[in-house]
Scaffold this motif. Structure first.
Motif, PDB file in Angstrom:
ATOM      1  N   LYS A 118      45.669 -47.476 -68.803  1.00 36.49           N
ATOM      2  CA  LYS A 118      44.690 -47.767 -70.025  1.00 36.49           C
ATOM      3  C   LYS A 118      43.368 -48.191 -69.295  1.00 36.49           C
ATOM      4  CE  LYS A 118      47.690 -49.566 -73.609  1.00 36.49           C
ATOM      5  NZ  LYS A 118      49.075 -48.859 -73.161  1.00 36.49           N
ATOM      6  N   GLY A 119      42.220 -47.523 -69.873  1.00 38.16           N
ATOM      7  CA  GLY A 119      40.840 -47.844 -69.303  1.00 38.16           C
ATOM      8  C   GLY A 119      40.531 -47.328 -67.820  1.00 38.16           C
ATOM      9  N   MET A 120      41.470 -46.478 -67.445  1.00 41.71           N
ATOM     10  CA  MET A 120      41.050 -45.577 -66.353  1.00 41.71           C
ATOM     11  C   MET A 120      40.996 -44.102 -66.470  1.00 41.71           C
ATOM     12  SD  MET A 120      40.504 -48.209 -63.889  1.00 41.71           S
ATOM     13  CE  MET A 120      41.069 -47.561 -62.225  1.00 41.71           C
ATOM     14  N   THR A 121      40.355 -43.462 -65.688  1.00 42.99           N
ATOM     15  CA  THR A 121      40.574 -42.010 -65.627  1.00 42.99           C
ATOM     16  C   THR A 121      41.492 -41.754 -64.151  1.00 42.99           C
ATOM     17  OG1 THR A 121      38.848 -41.720 -63.991  1.00 42.99           O
ATOM     18  CG2 THR A 121      38.237 -41.390 -66.140  1.00 42.99           C
ATOM     19  N   PRO A 122      42.238 -40.732 -64.395  1.00 44.22           N
ATOM     20  CA  PRO A 122      43.187 -40.405 -63.131  1.00 44.22           C
ATOM     21  C   PRO A 122      42.543 -40.477 -61.881  1.00 44.22           C
ATOM     22  CG  PRO A 122      43.860 -39.201 -64.865  1.00 44.22           C
ATOM     23  CD  PRO A 122      42.580 -40.017 -65.373  1.00 44.22           C
ATOM     24  N   GLU A 123      41.258 -39.938 -61.932  1.00 46.41           N
ATOM     25  CA  GLU A 123      40.517 -39.889 -60.737  1.00 46.41           C
ATOM     26  C   GLU A 123      40.129 -41.260 -60.305  1.00 46.41           C
ATOM     27  OE1 GLU A 123      39.544 -36.032 -62.937  1.00 46.41           O
ATOM     28  OE2 GLU A 123      39.554 -38.509 -63.604  1.00 46.41           O
ATOM     29  N   ALA A 124      39.966 -42.069 -61.056  1.00 44.13           N
ATOM     30  CA  ALA A 124      39.417 -43.507 -60.614  1.00 44.13           C
ATOM     31  C   ALA A 124      40.901 -44.264 -60.108  1.00 44.13           C
ATOM     32  CB  ALA A 124      38.964 -44.343 -61.985  1.00 44.13           C
ATOM     33  N   VAL A 125      42.070 -44.017 -60.601  1.00 46.58           N
ATOM     34  CA  VAL A 125      43.163 -44.523 -60.191  1.00 46.58           C
ATOM     35  C   VAL A 125      43.426 -43.935 -58.860  1.00 46.58           C
ATOM     36  CG1 VAL A 125      45.733 -44.667 -60.753  1.00 46.58           C
ATOM     37  CG2 VAL A 125      44.229 -44.593 -62.662  1.00 46.58           C
ATOM     38  N   ARG A 126      43.368 -42.798 -58.472  1.00 43.20           N
ATOM     39  CA  ARG A 126      43.644 -42.284 -57.158  1.00 43.20           C
ATOM     40  C   ARG A 126      42.740 -42.764 -56.092  1.00 43.20           C
ATOM     41  NH1 ARG A 126      46.758 -40.807 -53.604  1.00 43.20           N
ATOM     42  NH2 ARG A 126      46.122 -39.269 -52.086  1.00 43.20           N
ATOM     43  N   GLU A 127      41.291 -43.331 -56.536  1.00 42.00           N
ATOM     44  CA  GLU A 127      40.348 -43.784 -55.870  1.00 42.00           C
ATOM     45  C   GLU A 127      40.788 -45.288 -55.280  1.00 42.00           C
ATOM     46  OE1 GLU A 127      36.209 -44.064 -56.407  1.00 42.00           O
ATOM     47  OE2 GLU A 127      36.381 -42.023 -57.632  1.00 42.00           O
ATOM     48  N   THR A 128      41.698 -45.780 -56.029  1.00 38.37           N
ATOM     49  CA  THR A 128      42.225 -47.137 -55.558  1.00 38.37           C
ATOM     50  C   THR A 128      43.331 -46.952 -54.672  1.00 38.37           C
ATOM     51  OG1 THR A 128      44.015 -47.243 -57.267  1.00 38.37           O
ATOM     52  CG2 THR A 128      41.926 -48.087 -57.999  1.00 38.37           C
ATOM     53  N   GLY A 129      43.948 -45.855 -54.357  1.00 42.24           N
ATOM     54  CA  GLY A 129      44.890 -45.680 -53.403  1.00 42.24           C
ATOM     55  C   GLY A 129      46.447 -45.334 -53.877  1.00 42.24           C
ATOM     56  N   ALA A 130      46.484 -45.172 -55.314  1.00 39.03           N
ATOM     57  CA  ALA A 130      47.665 -44.798 -55.806  1.00 39.03           C
ATOM     58  C   ALA A 130      48.302 -43.569 -55.444  1.00 39.03           C
ATOM     59  CB  ALA A 130      47.476 -44.934 -57.180  1.00 39.03           C
ATOM     60  N   ASP A 131      49.317 -43.530 -54.828  1.00 38.75           N
ATOM     61  CA  ASP A 131      50.289 -42.160 -54.846  1.00 38.75           C
ATOM     62  C   ASP A 131      50.830 -41.706 -55.727  1.00 38.75           C
ATOM     63  OD1 ASP A 131      49.038 -42.187 -52.219  1.00 38.75           O
ATOM     64  OD2 ASP A 131      50.833 -43.211 -51.400  1.00 38.75           O
ATOM     65  N   ILE A 132      51.407 -42.750 -56.816  1.00 40.63           N
ATOM     66  CA  ILE A 132      52.281 -42.178 -58.091  1.00 40.63           C
ATOM     67  C   ILE A 132      52.105 -43.044 -59.148  1.00 40.63           C
ATOM     68  CG2 ILE A 132      53.855 -43.743 -56.642  1.00 40.63           C
ATOM     69  CD1 ILE A 132      56.240 -42.279 -57.895  1.00 40.63           C
ATOM     70  N   LEU A 133      52.274 -42.505 -60.334  1.00 48.04           N
ATOM     71  CA  LEU A 133      52.138 -43.112 -61.449  1.00 48.04           C
ATOM     72  C   LEU A 133      53.464 -43.549 -62.110  1.00 48.04           C
ATOM     73  CD1 LEU A 133      48.923 -41.846 -62.991  1.00 48.04           C
ATOM     74  CD2 LEU A 133      48.997 -43.651 -61.639  1.00 48.04           C
ATOM     75  N   LEU A 134      53.644 -44.271 -63.132  1.00 46.40           N
ATOM     76  CA  LEU A 134      54.734 -44.294 -64.026  1.00 46.40           C
ATOM     77  C   LEU A 134      54.358 -44.013 -65.336  1.00 46.40           C
ATOM     78  CD1 LEU A 134      57.277 -46.982 -63.936  1.00 46.40           C
ATOM     79  CD2 LEU A 134      56.193 -46.678 -66.100  1.00 46.40           C
ATOM     80  N   GLY A 135      55.018 -43.126 -66.116  1.00 47.02           N
ATOM     81  CA  GLY A 135      55.404 -42.651 -67.389  1.00 47.02           C
ATOM     82  C   GLY A 135      56.530 -43.155 -68.233  1.00 47.02           C
ATOM     83  N   ASN A 136      56.484 -43.207 -69.388  1.00 46.40           N
ATOM     84  CA  ASN A 136      57.823 -43.909 -69.998  1.00 46.40           C
ATOM     85  C   ASN A 136      58.321 -43.009 -71.232  1.00 46.40           C
ATOM     86  OD1 ASN A 136      58.607 -45.484 -72.436  1.00 46.40           O
ATOM     87  ND2 ASN A 136      59.181 -46.150 -70.650  1.00 46.40           N
TER      88      ASN A 136
END
Length: 377
Positions: A44-62
């Motif tokens: 929420k509130g973020m593009t995937p590109e921005a999430v990756r810039e923070t250093g995240a290697d993996i996301l969670l979906g439901n």
């Protein structure tokens, strides 16, 4: 070894803490790892590109939310969750058990699975271990979670035992229904509330079935940090050392540090994103409420050592203004900051484990948290 075989390697240890890498079909996950929550195929509130810039290697979906909307089969026809949400790196999908169990009057549980009414439109669905595996396969989850019953807290020993043993039977059915593919993994989920004997029984049952990784479920549901840590101290030493360990739904920054010191490798939590949308910032000096009037004339950054856009480019006064004016940008900037801070904690712990200095890192971390926010101008 083929690059995309699902595999976990440990490169360093420091006490019970481990520095490792989970190799998958969609890339490597550096551990300890924090997974931002993208419940409905978006953080929420973020593009995937921005999430990756923070250093995240993996996301969670439901599973639960995506099966209701837009539908797992539809996501599958559109190329899977990675393509659908423009995140080509690893994705872990929660099996849906926690969300279904939280529906209370809207669901009915039996040995086969759970029948429930959608919270969106009241439509009736059935979720079983087999259907959960099928949905997660349609989503193309890199890491699939076994279908389980999240034991409520508090629960007496008999209730917790009955719930846990049903989850173990569902875990076996999940394993049998899982479609094994190169570079993909299936995780079992340890249950048993805060009872030592039940946690150990659950670990043994899951080990006998055999999984690519093992999660610890049923914590951070109201038992408090002390009870959570005590449960981890019993549970993690009994878990296989050569498989990743994932503590589900945790947590606050101090929870992450304490759990890594007790042998946990992976985490997820809605806290950094949800708090960001509600003007709460996590910093080296504790939690800061950006709606507080003390920030209105403060031209300093939220955290001068943080490299996120909110801290590099904007003042506390501006962030305060955005929330008072109910501007969307405030939620985006603070969400970005919080995710950056969580990834910074992970980076810091990975480096400390490699250097054998995690105890020193933890002392500095807790001391800074106790000092509180910087004084007002």
């Amino acid at each position: 070894m083929t690059a995309n075989i699902f595999n976990f390697t440990i490169s360093a240890t420091d006490g019970a803490a481990r520095r490792g890498t989970v190799s998958t079909a969609h890339g490597d996950i550096r551990t300890p790892a924090f997974m931002p929550v993208g419940t409905a195929a978006t953080v929420k509130g973020m593009t995937p590109e921005a999430v990756r810039e923070t250093g995240a290697d993996i996301l969670l979906g439901n599973t639960y939310h995506l099966m209701l909307r837009p539908g797992a089969e539809r996501v599958g026809r559109l190329g899977g969750l990675h393509k659908f949400m423009n995140w080509e790196r690893p994705i872990l999908t929660d099996s849906g058990g926690f969300q279904v169990m939280s529906l209370n009057e809207l669901r009915k549980i039996d040995e086969n699975g759970v029948t429930f009414k959608s919270h969106i439109d009241g439509q009736r669905f059935e979720l079983t271990p087999e259907r959960s595996m099928e949905i997660q396969n349609h989503l193309d989850a890199t890491i699939t979670m076994a279908f389980d019953e999240c034991t409520p807290y508090p629960a007496d020993h008999e209730t917790a035992a009955t719930s846990m043993r049903r989850s173990m039977r569902w875990a076996k059915r999940s394993s049998e229904a899982f479609e094994a593919r190169q570079g993909y993994g299936l995780f079992g989920i340890v249950q048993g509330s805060t009872y030592e004997d039940l946690r150990l029984e659950s670990v043994n049952a899951l080990t006998d079935i055999g999984f690519d990784g093992y999660a610890i479920g049923g914590l951070a549901v109201g038992e408090g940090q002390e009870a959570m840590f005590s449960t981890l101290e019993v549970t993690t030493p009994a878990m296989l050392a050569d498989k990743p360990r994932y503590l589900m739904g945790v947590g606050k920054p101090d929870d992450l540090v304490g759990a890594v010191m007790r042998g946990v490798d992976m985490f997820d939590c809605v806290l950094p994103t949800r708090s960001g949308r509600n003007a709460q910032a996590f910093t080296r000096f504790g939690t800061v409420n950006m709606r507080n009037a003390r920030h209105a004339d403060d031209d300093r950054p939220l955290d001068e050592l943080c490299e996120c856009p909110a801290c590099r480019n904007y003042s506390r006064a501006y962030l305060h203004h955005l929330f008072k004016a109910k501007e969307i940008l405030g939620a985006t900037l603070l969400t970005w900051h919080n995710l950056q801070y969580y990834q910074d904690i992970m980076r810091g712990m990975r480096a400390a484990i490699e250097e054998g200095s995690l105890a020193s890192y933890a002392l500095d971390f807790f001391a800074a948290q106790e000092n509180g926010d910087i004084p007002p101008l």
